[in-house]
Scaffold this motif. Structure first.
Motif, PDB file in Angstrom:
ATOM      1  N   ALA A   1       4.424   2.563  -5.108  1.00  0.00           N
ATOM      2  CA  ALA A   1       4.891   2.389  -3.733  1.00  0.00           C
ATOM      3  C   ALA A   1       6.251   1.692  -3.720  1.00  0.00           C
ATOM      4  O   ALA A   1       6.762   1.255  -4.759  1.00  0.00           O
ATOM      5  CB  ALA A   1       3.863   1.573  -2.939  1.00  0.00           C
TER       6      ALA A   1
ATOM      7  N   ASP B   1      -5.417   7.324   8.897  1.00  0.00           N
ATOM      8  CA  ASP B   1      -5.020   6.906   7.546  1.00  0.00           C
ATOM      9  C   ASP B   1      -4.248   8.058   6.896  1.00  0.00           C
ATOM     10  O   ASP B   1      -4.808   8.846   6.128  1.00  0.00           O
ATOM     11  CB  ASP B   1      -6.224   6.528   6.701  1.00  0.00           C
ATOM     12  CG  ASP B   1      -5.812   5.928   5.335  1.00  0.00           C
ATOM     13  OD1 ASP B   1      -4.593   5.793   5.103  1.00  0.00           O
ATOM     14  OD2 ASP B   1      -6.699   5.618   4.536  1.00  0.00           O
TER      15      ASP B   1
ATOM     16  N   LEU C   1       2.317   4.996   0.672  1.00  0.00           N
ATOM     17  CA  LEU C   1       2.516   5.825   1.854  1.00  0.00           C
ATOM     18  C   LEU C   1       2.386   7.296   1.461  1.00  0.00           C
ATOM     19  O   LEU C   1       2.450   7.637   0.269  1.00  0.00           O
ATOM     20  CB  LEU C   1       3.898   5.572   2.451  1.00  0.00           C
ATOM     21  CG  LEU C   1       4.179   4.140   2.919  1.00  0.00           C
ATOM     22  CD1 LEU C   1       5.642   4.002   3.339  1.00  0.00           C
ATOM     23  CD2 LEU C   1       3.248   3.754   4.058  1.00  0.00           C
TER      24      LEU C   1
ATOM     25  N   ASP D   1       4.797   8.550  -0.999  1.00  0.00           N
ATOM     26  CA  ASP D   1       4.560   8.154  -2.399  1.00  0.00           C
ATOM     27  C   ASP D   1       3.629   9.141  -3.102  1.00  0.00           C
ATOM     28  O   ASP D   1       3.750   9.365  -4.314  1.00  0.00           O
ATOM     29  CB  ASP D   1       3.971   6.743  -2.450  1.00  0.00           C
ATOM     30  CG  ASP D   1       4.898   5.706  -1.860  1.00  0.00           C
ATOM     31  OD1 ASP D   1       6.111   5.780  -2.127  1.00  0.00           O
ATOM     32  OD2 ASP D   1       4.416   4.823  -1.135  1.00  0.00           O
TER      33      ASP D   1
ATOM     34  N   ARG E   1       0.845  -1.201   0.000  1.00  0.00           N
ATOM     35  CA  ARG E   1       0.000   0.000   0.000  1.00  0.00           C
ATOM     36  C   ARG E   1       0.879   1.250   0.000  1.00  0.00           C
ATOM     37  O   ARG E   1       1.905   1.299   0.670  1.00  0.00           O
ATOM     38  CB  ARG E   1      -0.919   0.023   1.217  1.00  0.00           C
ATOM     39  CG  ARG E   1      -2.028   1.083   1.167  1.00  0.00           C
ATOM     40  CD  ARG E   1      -2.997   0.898   2.325  1.00  0.00           C
ATOM     41  NE  ARG E   1      -4.184   1.743   2.205  1.00  0.00           N
ATOM     42  CZ  ARG E   1      -4.409   2.828   2.936  1.00  0.00           C
ATOM     43  NH1 ARG E   1      -3.524   3.215   3.860  1.00  0.00           N
ATOM     44  NH2 ARG E   1      -5.513   3.532   2.773  1.00  0.00           N
TER      45      ARG E   1
ATOM     46  N   LEU F   1      -2.246   8.084   4.449  1.00  0.00           N
ATOM     47  CA  LEU F   1      -2.261   8.046   2.990  1.00  0.00           C
ATOM     48  C   LEU F   1      -3.494   8.760   2.458  1.00  0.00           C
ATOM     49  O   LEU F   1      -3.397   9.627   1.571  1.00  0.00           O
ATOM     50  CB  LEU F   1      -2.234   6.601   2.491  1.00  0.00           C
ATOM     51  CG  LEU F   1      -2.477   6.431   0.981  1.00  0.00           C
ATOM     52  CD1 LEU F   1      -1.392   7.124   0.166  1.00  0.00           C
ATOM     53  CD2 LEU F   1      -2.582   4.960   0.615  1.00  0.00           C
TER      54      LEU F   1
ATOM     55  N   HIS G   1      -8.543   0.659   6.707  1.00  0.00           N
ATOM     56  CA  HIS G   1      -7.260   1.035   7.317  1.00  0.00           C
ATOM     57  C   HIS G   1      -7.491   1.830   8.605  1.00  0.00           C
ATOM     58  O   HIS G   1      -6.793   1.605   9.607  1.00  0.00           O
ATOM     59  CB  HIS G   1      -6.441   1.866   6.333  1.00  0.00           C
ATOM     60  CG  HIS G   1      -5.021   2.080   6.756  1.00  0.00           C
ATOM     61  ND1 HIS G   1      -4.010   1.195   6.461  1.00  0.00           N
ATOM     62  CD2 HIS G   1      -4.448   3.077   7.494  1.00  0.00           C
ATOM     63  CE1 HIS G   1      -2.877   1.633   6.969  1.00  0.00           C
ATOM     64  NE2 HIS G   1      -3.122   2.784   7.603  1.00  0.00           N
TER      65      HIS G   1
END
Length: 711
Positions: A559, A342, A304, A307, A302, A344, A334
């Motif tokens: 990622a 979360d 981050l 990213d 997944r 992200l 998540h």
């Protein structure tokens, strides 16, 4: 380099025109001939003529093909080429494409008729692939010349070429060299005959010599104009893709029905969700359907927040926008497992306006048949009577609606009529599910979906699914279950090597697979040295082919090792190195790609059914088509329709779509630069009587070399 990002495409006006009638300034209006907007393609079945025909077909430029190998073909005589319509002499073709400078027997009346036609109406002729010889304005390729392979050569556009039909290129024209075992390109390199009116447009250094020889040039003689091409090619080769636009521009004067752009769009699937990781020991993906149930331990990949920052920075540097296909449940799950946090999702939402967003369903569940995963490969579950168990309409509609609501709550800039289902599910998938889920279409209607993504590798033709029209996407061979380079190479080796080498044996079972490996790739160098060049070349080929279909990767590829970027950079950096600033990559969102494909299909139908008539008389161009027909065309800047400027600028021309709304015909006015001329033809001489010598066609052109990368 500037990219074009739009939400609508080519909506301004249209022009249709033809190059090749005597200049308007020298004639009274009632003396001017009519020139129809159609190309005559004379084929001997060779790949070069086929490539030019494919370019015309893809752009939507009408042509008539005469196959010299058929005994029942029409005879090319004066009546075939010209006649009289409404009291005006009519040239039926605005340009002629021949296999070479003279493909007919000695003293052929057909070549005589063609030469006379070209002189009378100033019609240009393309010699698709011809031997370098004085009859074509060039010295024989002996002595200081060259005849042979030019695999890997970097040709160059001359100053005359850049000022003329190849001005959309920065200068370099690299020739492919995909396989060391196959000759892919063959050429005759030589210089113009002393005193000949010959202008080289594309040249290359003569091997073993100090001079440069012509590969593409214009030869003016006997009151005629020829574009002399002395290298052979097929429609898939990069060198043709780079030069095809210029060949068409030269023969039409940049004024023709049809249009061409260089498109590139990239969808990133599974954003906010996590993708299961490839297991290098089990050779499958625990948690996914390719592993037996209960085997292995899932290890999700997944993105981050870092990213996301890398993606936004990359977009700014490349002046390019990614399309993020998101699954809202990925963030909800998540947060539930991480105390409500979360990072992200928070970062993506903060940067939401930097991307385009597409609904990818809430949980990414499979929306086709109910899957029986007790076996590998999976199969469709069935009722007691043997009928297929389908995912229901309500379940599909809820997946779409819940994800839309999540996106709206997050403030994502959505277009609610676009949808990418998980794994393109709901649509047919062979061999397990040979038909669409019958519940898919009504669920799409429930949610107002009009554009639905499909997988080009298994569903390439645009079609209707209830209220929606499909948009086929090219899968990049950068795997969804790989976040690290080592995983990508390991899985690639497993799929594309034989069983004796520890691979899956897919290439032994299916010899048509084009990405098979002779030996496993080196884990340390295989990705950058083999996979990246290969995937770059495939995607770049789509860009050069006037193909707007998007490509898709997965969030896992942005990622960890961020393995998608080398391929994307290869396409965009390679493009910028080859094309001028007035020919940018066109980066469209999914619905606009779908609309472009839809218009093209309708236009192709109208041409095939002979519903379109277009012609030029002097500086006026007329197109006749059924009411409501969307017409596509290319023209010089300064062309007007009812006093308004036509089209959008691209590659030194303007082009666009317009509809024949409430009119029997459209009438356009060309700029003075497209009609100036004294109308005087050079002194006429007898046409060449001898046909061109046979030209060599290497195996890599006759049988297209599959895309392979060289180590």
């Amino acid at each position: 380099m500037k990219r074009i990002t739009r939400t609508a495409v080519f909506t301004v006006g249209a022009l249709i025109a033809a190059l090749g009638v005597p200049g308007a300034a020298a004639h009274a209006a009632d003396d001017l001939p009519r020139v129809d907007l159609r190309v005559l393609v004379v084929s001997d079945g060779g790949p070069a003529v086929d490539a030019i025909a494919a370019e015309l077909r893809t752009a939507g430029t009408p042509y008539t093909e005469v196959d010299l190998t058929r005994s029942d073909r029409p005879v090319i005589d004066s009546g075939f080429l010209a006649d009289t319509v409404d009291g005006l002499p009519r040239a039926k073709y605005q340009a002629v494409v021949l296999p070479n400078d003279n493909p007919f027997p000695a003293n052929s009346p057909e070549m005589t008729a063609l030469a006379a036609y070209e002189r009378t109406y100033d019609i240009p002729q393309v010699d698709a692939y011809t031997y370098a010889r004085p009859e074509a304005g060039l010295e024989y390729p002996v002595g200081d010349g060259y005849a042979g392979s030019i695999d890997g050569v970097r040709a160059e556009v001359t100053d005359a070429g850049r000022a003329g039909p190849f001005g959309y290129l920065d200068g370099q024209v690299p020739f492919e060299d995909n396989s060391p075992a196959v000759s892919e390109s063959y050429a005759y390199l030589s210089t113009p005959v002393a005193g000949a009116d010959f202008t080289p447009y594309v040249e290359a250094a003569i091997p073993g010599g100090t001079g440069r020889g012509s590969l593409v040039g214009e030869y003016r003689h006997d009151g005629r104009r020829e574009l002399v091409v002395t290298f052979v090619y097929n429609q898939h080769q990069q060198q043709f893709g780079l030069l095809a636009r210029g060949i068409v521009d030269w023969m039409t004067g940049g004024v023709h029905l049809g249009a061409s752009r260089n498109y590139f769009a990239v969808h990133v699937d599974d954003v906010l969700a996590a993708d299961d990781r490839w297991d290098t020991e089990l050779n499958c993906t625990p948690g996914d359907v390719d592993c037996p149930e209960g085997e292995g331990t899932p290890d999700p990949i997944r993105m981050l927040p870092a990213d996301v920052d890398h993606a936004t920075s990359w977009q700014s540097e490349q002046d390019f926008t990614l399309d993020l296909a998101y699954n809202g449940a990925g963030s909800v799950d998540h947060r539930q497992g991480n105390g409500g946090a979360d990072p992200l999702a928070d970062r993506l939402i903060a940067e939401r306006d930097r991307f385009r967003w597409i609904n990818h369903t809430y949980t990414h569940s499979f929306l086709g048949c109910e899957q029986d995963t007790s076996v590998v490969p999976w199969r469709c579950a069935t009722h007691a009577d043997g009928s297929t168990k389908w995912v229901g309409r309500t379940a599909i509609a809820d997946e779409i609606a819940a994800n839309r609501v999540w996106g709206e709550t997050a403030g994502l800039p959505l277009h609610d009529d676009e949808l990418v289902t998980g794994e393109h599910s709901g649509l047919k998938v062979l061999p397990q599910q040979p038909e669409d889920n019958p519940n898919l279409a009504p669920a799409l209607a429930d949610n107002g979906i009009t554009w639905l993504a499909s997988d080009n590798s298994r569903d390439p033709v645009q079609r209707r699914v209830g209220p929606a029209t499909t948009v086929s996407r090219y899968p990049m061979n950068v795997f969804f279950n790989a976040g690290r380079t080592a995983e990508q190479v390991d899985e690639y080796n497993w799929i594309y090597t034989g069983r004796a080498q520890g691979g899956s044996g897919i290439c032994e079972d299916n010899p048509a697979t084009t990405t098979c490996l002779p030996a496993p790739l080196d884990p340390a160098t295989g990705y950058t040295g083999y996979i990246v060049p290969l995937e770059t070349r495939i995607a770049f080929g789509h860009v050069l082919a006037n193909d707007p279909k998007p490509h898709f990767i997965h969030q896992s590829n942005l990622a960890e090792d961020r393995i998608a970027y080398p391929v994307l950079d290869g396409v965009l950096d390679g493009y910028e190195a080859l094309f001028a600033d007035d020919t940018p990559v066109v980066n469209l969102r999914m619905k606009d790609i779908g609309a472009e494909l839809q218009r093209r299909a309708a236009w192709a139908d109208a041409l095939r059914e002979d519903q379109v008539t277009a012609y030029r008389v002097g500086g006026t161009v007329t197109v006749e088509a059924p009411d409501g027909t969307a017409v596509t065309a290319t023209a010089p800047a300064g062309t007007t329709l009812a006093g308004d400027a036509f089209g959008e600028a691209y590659a030194g021309r303007v082009s666009g779509w317009t509809r024949t709304a409430g009119q029997a015909a459209l009438s356009f006015t060309l700029p003075a630069s497209a009609t100036d001329g004294d109308g005087a033809a050079p002194e006429a001489k007898a046409p060449v009587a001898e046909p061109a010598p046979d030209t060599r066609v290497p195996a890599g052109v006759r049988d297209h070399v599959p895309y392979t990368a060289r180590n």
